[in-house]
Design an enzyme around this catalytic site. Structure first.
Site, PDB file in Angstrom:
ATOM      1  N   GLY A 129     -39.190  48.250 -15.058  1.00 51.78           N
ATOM      2  CA  GLY A 129     -37.949  48.811 -15.592  1.00 51.78           C
ATOM      3  C   GLY A 129     -38.163  50.292 -15.812  1.00 51.78           C
ATOM      4  CE1 TYR A 132     -40.159  49.656 -29.718  1.00 52.04           C
ATOM      5  CE2 TYR A 132     -38.998  51.423 -28.594  1.00 52.04           C
ATOM      6  CZ  TYR A 132     -39.096  50.105 -28.951  1.00 52.04           C
ATOM      7  OH  TYR A 132     -38.142  49.218 -28.542  1.00 52.04           O
ATOM      8  CB  CYS A 160     -27.499  60.125 -43.291  1.00 55.21           C
ATOM      9  SG  CYS A 160     -26.151  61.284 -43.138  1.00 55.21           S
TER      10      CYS A 160
HETATM   11  N1  LLP Z   1     -39.773  41.908 -17.484  1.00 55.20           N
HETATM   12  C1  LLP Z   1     -39.548  41.379 -18.701  1.00 55.20           C
HETATM   13  C2  LLP Z   1     -39.460  39.953 -18.857  1.00 55.20           C
HETATM   14  C3  LLP Z   1     -39.393  42.230 -19.807  1.00 55.20           C
HETATM   15  O1  LLP Z   1     -39.173  41.711 -21.004  1.00 55.20           O
HETATM   16  C4  LLP Z   1     -39.462  43.641 -19.623  1.00 55.20           C
HETATM   17  C5  LLP Z   1     -39.291  44.549 -20.755  1.00 55.20           C
HETATM   18  C6  LLP Z   1     -39.685  44.134 -18.331  1.00 55.20           C
HETATM   19  C7  LLP Z   1     -39.848  43.237 -17.282  1.00 55.20           C
HETATM   20  C8  LLP Z   1     -39.741  45.616 -18.017  1.00 55.20           C
HETATM   21  O2  LLP Z   1     -40.730  46.284 -18.698  1.00 55.20           O
HETATM   22  P1  LLP Z   1     -40.972  47.829 -18.337  1.00 55.20           P
HETATM   23  O3  LLP Z   1     -41.421  47.867 -16.892  1.00 55.20           O
HETATM   24  O4  LLP Z   1     -39.698  48.541 -18.524  1.00 55.20           O
HETATM   25  O5  LLP Z   1     -42.025  48.264 -19.270  1.00 55.20           O
HETATM   26  N2  LLP Z   1     -37.436  48.956 -25.833  1.00 55.20           N
HETATM   27  C9  LLP Z   1     -38.835  49.147 -25.528  1.00 55.20           C
HETATM   28  C10 LLP Z   1     -39.261  48.416 -24.309  1.00 55.20           C
HETATM   29  C11 LLP Z   1     -38.975  46.937 -24.371  1.00 55.20           C
HETATM   30  C12 LLP Z   1     -39.353  46.235 -23.120  1.00 55.20           C
HETATM   31  C13 LLP Z   1     -38.786  44.872 -23.106  1.00 55.20           C
HETATM   32  N3  LLP Z   1     -39.084  44.124 -21.929  1.00 55.20           N
HETATM   33  C14 LLP Z   1     -39.121  50.644 -25.403  1.00 55.20           C
HETATM   34  O6  LLP Z   1     -38.213  51.435 -25.578  1.00 55.20           O
HETATM   35  O7  LLP Z   1     -40.261  51.025 -25.162  1.00 55.20           O
END
Ligand code: LLP
Length: 432
Positions: A292, A334, A361
Site C-alpha cells: 500500500g 505513531y 486544539c
Molecule cells: N495487507 C493488509 C492485510 C494490511 O492490513 C495492510 C496494512 C497492507 C496490506 C498494506 O500495508 P503497507 O504496504 O501499506 O504497509 N495507518 C498506518 C498503517 C496501517 C496499515 C494497515 N494495514 C500508518 O499510517 O502507518
C-alpha cells in the site's frame, strides 16, 4: 536502488513536484492541499511488475487501498494491471464505482458485516480473506443464501514479530488478526472451510505489519506459511492455489536515511517460496503481495500556508500551518517522521530549527518536530513530503476543519480529483 519522488527546484527557487511549481499550486488551488503524482504511482506499479509479476510466473500484486482510496487511484491501479485489497464496504463500493475489475478485488478485514459480505457477493469479487471463525460461518451463510460459491483465503497470524511501531504490527500471535499458527488453530480452520459448501478454499494469507525494513521477517513468515501448506497437504490431501504474503514494504526514511529496495524483499520472498516448496514437495502456489504505502506514500505531498509563528526563547519556535492532525494524524498516532520544505524558499539555506504545529486544539497536533528550515514567516508555503499514504485515508473533520482538496499531477499537468470540502459539507448529515 533508491526510488526518490520527483522533486526539483526551479529558477524562482520554488519547489517543483512532478513538474509543477508547488507555490503555483498553492496560489491557484489554496491550502492545505494534497497533491499526488500519477507518474510516480505508475512508475512504482511498473517497478513492481518488472521485479515481481513479469519476473516470476503466476504472481499478482494487489494495491492495499486503505493507504489511499479514491476513484482516481483505483482507475490507475486497474490500468496498470494490479489487483486491490479492500477492507470495508466503503472501499469496495468506491472501487466498483471506479469500474475496478471485480475478479481482482480481495476483501480483507477482521469483522466484515453481512451487508459488506453481500456487497462483495453481489459484485462477484475475486476473493474473501477470512479472518476468524465467525467470518467462516457468516460468509458460508451469506454465500449459501445468495446461491454462490466464493473463493477464499484464510488469514494466518504466523507469529512473526517485526521491528516497527506497535500499532502497525500484525503478524505476532497476540494480534486481533487471523487464525493463530499456534495450537493447530489455523489447520483446524482450514478443515472448517473445506467443509463449508459455499466456500472454495484457495490458500492462505499473512500480513506482518507496516513500514518493515527486515527481509528476514519475510523469510521467516514464508518458511512458516509454506510449512503450513505442507501440513494442509499432508492432513487433507489439498495443494493450495495461492499464498498471499501481505504488504508492509517500507518507504524511504529520510531522517534515518534508511531504505530497502522492494526488489530485495521480493527476491527473499520468491527464493524462499521456491526453495521451501521444492523441499516439501508441494506445488508452488500463485504468490501475491499487497503493498500500500510503497505505491502511494512517496507519490504524495501536502502543501500548507504558514500562519502564526511563536518563539519561546531558548526553548522552541512553533510555526503553525493551516492544516494538521486532521489531514495527517500520523505524527500524533505513531510519531511518524516527515520531511518539510519551505516551497517558496527551497533554494535558501536552512538557518533555524522549528516545530511545525497544526491548528487543532490539541498539544499533540504536531506535524514535524525539529525541522531544519530557512526562517519561516506568515504566508510562506510549506510542503510536507511523502504524505501519499495513510494521510487522506485517515483524515477527519476534528474541530470541524474541512478536508483539503486533492490534485493529481502528471509531469506538469494537473487535475482536481477531490474538491475541497466547504462548510455546507460539514452540515450534510445534519437533520436541521
Ligand atoms: N495487507 C493488509 C492485510 C494490511 O492490513 C495492510 C496494512 C497492507 C496490506 C498494506 O500495508 P503497507 O504496504 O501499506 O504497509 N495507518 C498506518 C498503517 C496501517 C496499515 C494497515 N494495514 C500508518 O499510517 O502507518
Amino acid at each position: 536502488m533508491e526510488i526518490n519522488a520527483p522533486y526539483e527546484i526551479n529558477k524562482k527557487g520554488h519547489l517543483v513536484f512532478d513538474g509543477c511549481d508547488v507555490v503555483g499550486l498553492a496560489n491557484e488551488y489554496g491550502t492545505p492541499l494534497y497533491v499526488v503524482s500519477e507518474s510516480e504511482i505508475r512508475k512504482r506499479c511498473k517497478r513492481i511488475k518488472e521485479c515481481f509479476m513479469h519476473k516470476y510466473t503466476d504472481t499478482q500484486a494487489l494495491y492495499a487501498s486503505k493507504a489511499m482510496s479514491n476513484v482516481a487511484i483505483y482507475r490507475i491501479i486497474s490500468d496498470e494491471g494490479l489487483g486491490i485489497d479492500v477492507v470495508s464496504g466503503g472501499e469496495l463500493y468506491t472501487a466498483i464505482k471506479a469500474g475496478f475489475p471485480a475478479e481482482k478485488i480481495y476483501f480483507h478485514g477482521n469483522n466484515k458485516t453481512q451487508d459488506e459480505i453481500k456487497l462483495g457477493l453481489d459484485n462477484n469479487i475475486g476473493c474473501f480473506v477470512i479472518d476468524n471463525d465467525y467470518e467462516i460461518d457468516l460468509i458460508q451463510k451469506t454465500a449459501f443464501e445468495s446461491g454462490k460459491k466464493v473463493k477464499a483465503l484464510l488469514r494466518i497470524a504466523p507469529g512473526v514479530s517485526v521491528n516497527t511501531h506497535e500499532y502497525v504490527c500484525t503478524g505476532q500471535i497476540d494480534s486481533k488478526f487471523g487464525f493463530s499458527i499456534k495450537d493447530n488453530t489455523a489447520l483446524i480452520a482450514v478443515k472448517k472451510v473445506l467443509e463449508s459448501h459455499n466456500i472454495n478454499f484457495a490458500g492462505i494469507h499473512c500480513h506482518l505489519g507496516s513500514q518493515i525494513y527486515s527481509r528476514e521477517a519475510y523469510y521467516e513468515a514464508v518458511m512458516i506459511m509454506i510449512s503450513l501448506l505442507g501440513q494442509i497437504k499432508q492432513e487433507y490431501g489439498i495443494e493450495a492455489e495461492e499464498l498471499n504474503v501481505g504488504g508492509g514494504f517500507a518507504v524511504f526514511d529520510y531522517e534515518r536515511d534508511k531504505y530497502v529496495d522492494i526488489a530485495d524483499f521480493i527476491e527473499t520472498i520468491m527464493d524462499t517460496v521456491e526453495e521451501q516448496c521444492s523441499i516439501r514437495k508441494i506445488k508452488r502456489p500463485r504468490v501475491l503481495i499487497e503493498p500500500g504505502r510503497w505505491i502511494v506514500g512517496e507519490s504524495g505531498i501536502t502543501i500548507y500556508t504558514v500562519g502564526a509563528v511563536k518563539e519561546i526563547k531558548g526553548i522552541r519556535k512553533y510555526v503553525s500551518i493551516d492544516g494538521g492532525m486532521t489531514d495527517n494524524p500520523r505524527y500524533a498516532l505513531y510519531n511518524a517522521l516527515y520531511k518539510g520544505i519551505a516551497a517558496n524558499k527551497a533554494a535558501e539555506k536552512c538557518t533555524e530549527v522549528v516545530t511545525i504545529a497544526g491548528k487543532c486544539c490539541e498539544s499533540g497536533d504536531i506535524l514535524i518536530k525539529d525541522l531544519n528550515t530557512p526562517a519561516l514567516e506568515p504566508g510562506d508555503i510549506l510542503a510536507v513530503l511523502g504524505t501519499g499514504a495513510y494521510n487522506y485515508s485517515m483524515s477527519s473533520n476534528y474541530n470541524r476543519l474541512t478536508k483539503p482538496a486533492m490534485l493529481m499531477t502528471n509531469k506538469g499537468e494537473v487535475r482536481v480529483i477531490m474538491r475541497r470540502e466547504d462548510y455546507e459539507d460539514l452540515l450534510r448529515y445534519e437533520q436541521i
